[in-house]
Enzyme design. Structure first.
Site, PDB file in Angstrom:
ATOM      1  N   ASP A 160      82.957 -23.450  43.078  1.00 44.18           N
ATOM      2  CA  ASP A 160      82.839 -22.998  41.698  1.00 44.18           C
ATOM      3  C   ASP A 160      84.239 -22.624  41.200  1.00 44.18           C
ATOM      4  O   ASP A 160      85.222 -22.574  41.966  1.00 44.18           O
ATOM      5  CB  ASP A 160      81.839 -21.845  41.554  1.00 44.18           C
ATOM      6  CG  ASP A 160      81.259 -21.776  40.134  1.00 44.18           C
ATOM      7  OD1 ASP A 160      81.862 -22.369  39.216  1.00 44.18           O
ATOM      8  OD2 ASP A 160      80.214 -21.130  39.930  1.00 44.18           O
TER       9      ASP A 160
HETATM   10  C1  NOJ Z   1      81.331 -21.464  36.475  1.00 44.50           C
HETATM   11  C2  NOJ Z   1      79.850 -21.574  36.651  1.00 44.50           C
HETATM   12  O1  NOJ Z   1      79.404 -20.642  37.622  1.00 44.50           O
HETATM   13  C3  NOJ Z   1      79.383 -22.954  37.059  1.00 44.50           C
HETATM   14  O2  NOJ Z   1      77.982 -22.975  36.978  1.00 44.50           O
HETATM   15  C4  NOJ Z   1      80.007 -24.010  36.186  1.00 44.50           C
HETATM   16  O3  NOJ Z   1      79.554 -25.281  36.590  1.00 44.50           O
HETATM   17  C5  NOJ Z   1      81.506 -23.903  36.293  1.00 44.50           C
HETATM   18  N1  NOJ Z   1      81.933 -22.596  35.810  1.00 44.50           N
HETATM   19  C6  NOJ Z   1      82.223 -25.000  35.513  1.00 44.50           C
HETATM   20  O4  NOJ Z   1      82.138 -24.778  34.161  1.00 44.50           O
END
Ligand code: NOJ
Length: 719
Positions: A257
């Site tokens: 993430d």
């Molecule tokens: C953080 C989020 O937790 C995740 O779900 C997302 O895909 C990413 N950012 C990318 O935007």
């Protein structure tokens, strides 16, 4: 030697780490901004993957830089959060779960994939599969609700929908199941907080959806930001390599993430970026999203012998394999070459309207207030969410932006004509100003019926949007009370349209409204879909995929609880209950009214003596005793009363739907393999235990509304 092996053998370390790095363009900010312009790095081959980029032109130009101007010409993998649509938004995932319809779950993902791939994207960071039993957690809105079995069915449908039959097709997106694992169990519902749950709950509740996604061929998995009992998921070797790869056989890409690898330092398991990068790589994380930890940390980790080149190569191989499977090497511009036709968009809008209508859950409808009769000609459409198109998309609007969505007033005006709709906001969503209340009450006074549109702002759920108070923000309660009072004096019905990314705890509102529609955030066509239901062009059929609390102190509340040794008994003080609130929720899981009135009767289950290899056939008759055609949803639960490990009071095992005209009856048939009654035994391995199991069928997870039969389970062969 294959193309991939040839490439790996000719890559420098910097180029390899480039393939393991994903950085953001500037379109959408979904976390801290870390890397600047990536253009030069793409040409140098030291950035191999991008996120948050929209627009076919832009995507194509970046791809050209990689393919034509980098030494090895390796195409970029470009991903985006295509969550519930790209340009045209479908309902938020929690709302879509309310459909209980795998074909539609798959279809909306398919349509989103077509739209996003037509703009050059090849990957979506979806589906989000975090089972959530705590609505304080804002991210419940992105997920499948409270039940693991339901989450697994959504996982299968979404992977099928996003990826289509062939990953290399021009309209396929690589799906990324997230956030592995148990992110929904953050302490006290606070986003990013620590998770500490039992191994059993992890395996029984939080892992099945991911296992289902892997079994469906999901291309990628994203570990959660959170730690699990002290081990951050981004470094959780046991769950990433052990379970995901070794036990479930996942061969795809694990992508961190946003900045999660660097955050291993803040978690307190890495002293510097090199250690953080080594933890993640060794746990099996292939792509570093936005931390720049692999490019900056892995060379040092190599020198310190914290990682091996073989581990780096292994991850590079997986990333290149995904690019190959997506067809990017053969034709890097395949996606994004052909813009979609106007007809595709208008067809998708129609679908968005139909799906949004079916995601609406009618929570209450006293005296058949809804649908509004044709004689109620003038409507007061009041409240801060009545004319709020920007809020309709919910907390994540992808490439759609916040304009172009249909508000409630716009939908009703279109359907009934301008002159029938009077509007006043009364109050804002979340401020202290009450000066607009009187004018809104005047609007109510001149109408035949009042539609009161209340709720959260779109950004009060989603990432980093946990709430400790689950009521209406700002002065909405004061406004609503004033409307209820005035409506009582004037004997006018009040229909509440409730917008939220979670079940709001508003028992006072549920008591006073004549009818309540849970409208979640329904996407681009929200207002039209609401109008369809309000005037009766569509009979509501959505069912809540989460138990709806009546007091915040009841949270976490979910139907799959285990029995207590002292189950609640009002006559016995020393039993499991609250002194100041009932145990029962406001609405059980699966609750949702229709414009019909259904009775279930004549439950048949065969065979009543079943062996582990048998399939149970379950049939129940359903009659529509109401005055209108409608669709009923029938749920199948089981209850294993005596087992080596105490089982939940109800376990969801199936659902089916039936549409019936007024006065008609029909039969719903469900089947259940007896083998699915296995559970994790004392040693946490699956076990099938002979004995009695209750089969329960009905309209929701309220036991008093379920028909039940008992089957006797036995082994087909002696053990
Ligand atoms: C953080 C989020 O937790 C995740 O779900 C997302 O895909 C990413 N950012 C990318 O935007």
């Amino acid at each position: 030697m294959s193309r991939i092996e040839r490439l790996i053998s000719s890559m420098t370390l910097a180029e390899k780490l480039g393939q393991l790095t994903m950085t953001a363009s500037s379109y959408a900010v979904t976390g801290p901004v870390i890397a600047g312009d990536s253009t030069d790095a793409i040409k140098a081959g030291t950035i191999g993957n991008l996120l948050n980029m929209v627009g076919a032109e832009h995507v194509r130009e970046m791809q050209r830089l990689a393919v034509k101007e980098s030494r090895l010409g390796i195409p970029l993998l470009i991903g985006f959060d295509v969550v519930h649509g790209h340009r045209i938004l479908f309902p938020v995932p929690l709302a879509e779960a309310a459909l209980f319809d795998p074909e539609t779950w798959a279809l909306t993902a398919r349509e989103a994939a077509k739209e996003a791939s037509a703009e050059g994207l090849a990957m979506t960071f979806a589906p989000m599969l975090d089972v959530a039993r705590d609505p304080r957690w804002g991210r419940s809105v992105e997920g499948p609700g409270e039940d693991p079995w339901l989450a697994a069915r959504i996982a299968e449908a979404k992977v099928r929908g996003f990826q289509g039959p062939r990953l290399a097709a021009a309209d396929a997106l690589a799906a990324c199941a997230k956030h592995y694992c148990a992110y929904g169990a953050v302490t006290a519902g606070r986003d990013y907080a620590s998770v500490d749950i039992s191994e059993r709950t992890l395996r029984e509740v939080h892992m099945p959806a991911f296992a289902a996604a892997v079994a469906s061929g999901v291309a990628a998995v994203m570990p959660a930001f959170t730690d699990l009992a002290g081990i951050p998921m981004t470094a959780n070797k046991a769950l990433l390599r052990g379970w995901l790869r070794d036990r479930w056989g996942f061969k795809g890409v694990i992508i961190s993430d946003y900045n999660a690898i660097a955050e291993l330092m803040r978690h307190g398991i890495a002293a510097d970026l090199a250690e953080a990068a080594a933890h993640a790589l060794n746990a099996g994380v292939d792509i570093d999203m936005m931390a720049d930890a692999y490019r900056r940390g892995l060379p040092i980790a190599l020198q310190r012998k914290l990682v091996t080149m073989a581990a780096i190569d292994e991850s590079v191989r997986r990333v290149l394999t995904l690019k190959e499977q997506l067809g990017l090497f053969d034709d890097p511009y395949l996606r994004g070459r052909t813009p979609e036709s106007a007809a595709a968009f208008s067809g998708r809008r129609k679908l968005a309207r139909a799906v949004a209508g079916r995601a609406i859950v009618m929570l209450k409808n006293d005296g058949e207030t809804l649908p509004l009769s044709g004689s109620l000609r003038r409507l007061a459409v009041v409240g801060p969410l009545a004319d709020a198109p920007g809020e309709m998309g919910g907390p994540w609007w992808g490439a759609a932006g916040r304009v172009g969505h249909v508000s409630v007033t716009a939908g009703l005006r279109e359907m009934l004509g301008e002159s029938h709709i009077q509007h006043a906001a009364g109050v804002a969503i979340d401020d202290e100003d009450v000066s607009g209340i009187d004018a809104a009450l005047d609007v109510c006074a001149s109408a035949d019926a009042i539609l009161l549109c209340l709720g959260e702002a779109a950004d009060m759920s989603g990432e980093a949007a946990s709430r400790a108070h689950l009521g209406l923000p700002g002065k909405q309660r004061q406004f609503a009370q004033a409307v209820f009072e005035r409506a009582r004096d004037l004997r006018k019905p009040v229909i509440v349209i409730l917008f939220s990314g979670r079940p709001l705890v508003v028992p006072w509102l549920m008591d006073q409204a004549d009818a309540v529609l849970a409208a979640w955030f329904l996407g681009s066509e929200a207002g039209n879909a609401i109008a369809d239901v309000v005037v009766g062009r569509l009979s509501p059929s959505g069912r809540t995929p989460v138990t709806w609390a009546r007091a915040t102190g009841q949270i976490p509340i979910f139907f799959g609880e285990r029995s207590s040794g002292r189950p609640a008994d009002p006559k016995d003080h020393y039993t499991s209950k609250y002194l100041d609130a009932p145990n029962e929720p406001q609405f059980p899981f699966g609750h949702g009214l229709t414009y019909g009135r259904f009775t279930l009767f004549n439950l048949r289950v065969t065979p009543v003596n079943a062996e582990d290899i048998d399939t149970l056939q379950i049939r129940v008759d359903v009659r529509n005793e109401g005055a209108r055609a409608a669709e009923e949803t029938v749920f199948l639960f089981t209850r294993d009363k005596v087992a080596s490990v105490a089982r939940p009071l109800l376990e969801l095992k199936g659902f089916a739907k039936i549409s019936l005209p007024p006065g008609e009856s029909g039969t719903v048939a469900l089947s259940l393999r007896a083998g699915e009654l296995r559970f994790l035994g004392l040693d946490l391995e699956p076990v099938f235990e002979p004995g009695e199991v209750e089969i329960l069928v009905g309209p929701c997870a309220d036991r008093s509304k379920l028909l039940s039969a008992t089957v006797q389970l036995s082994w087909s062969r002696p053990c």
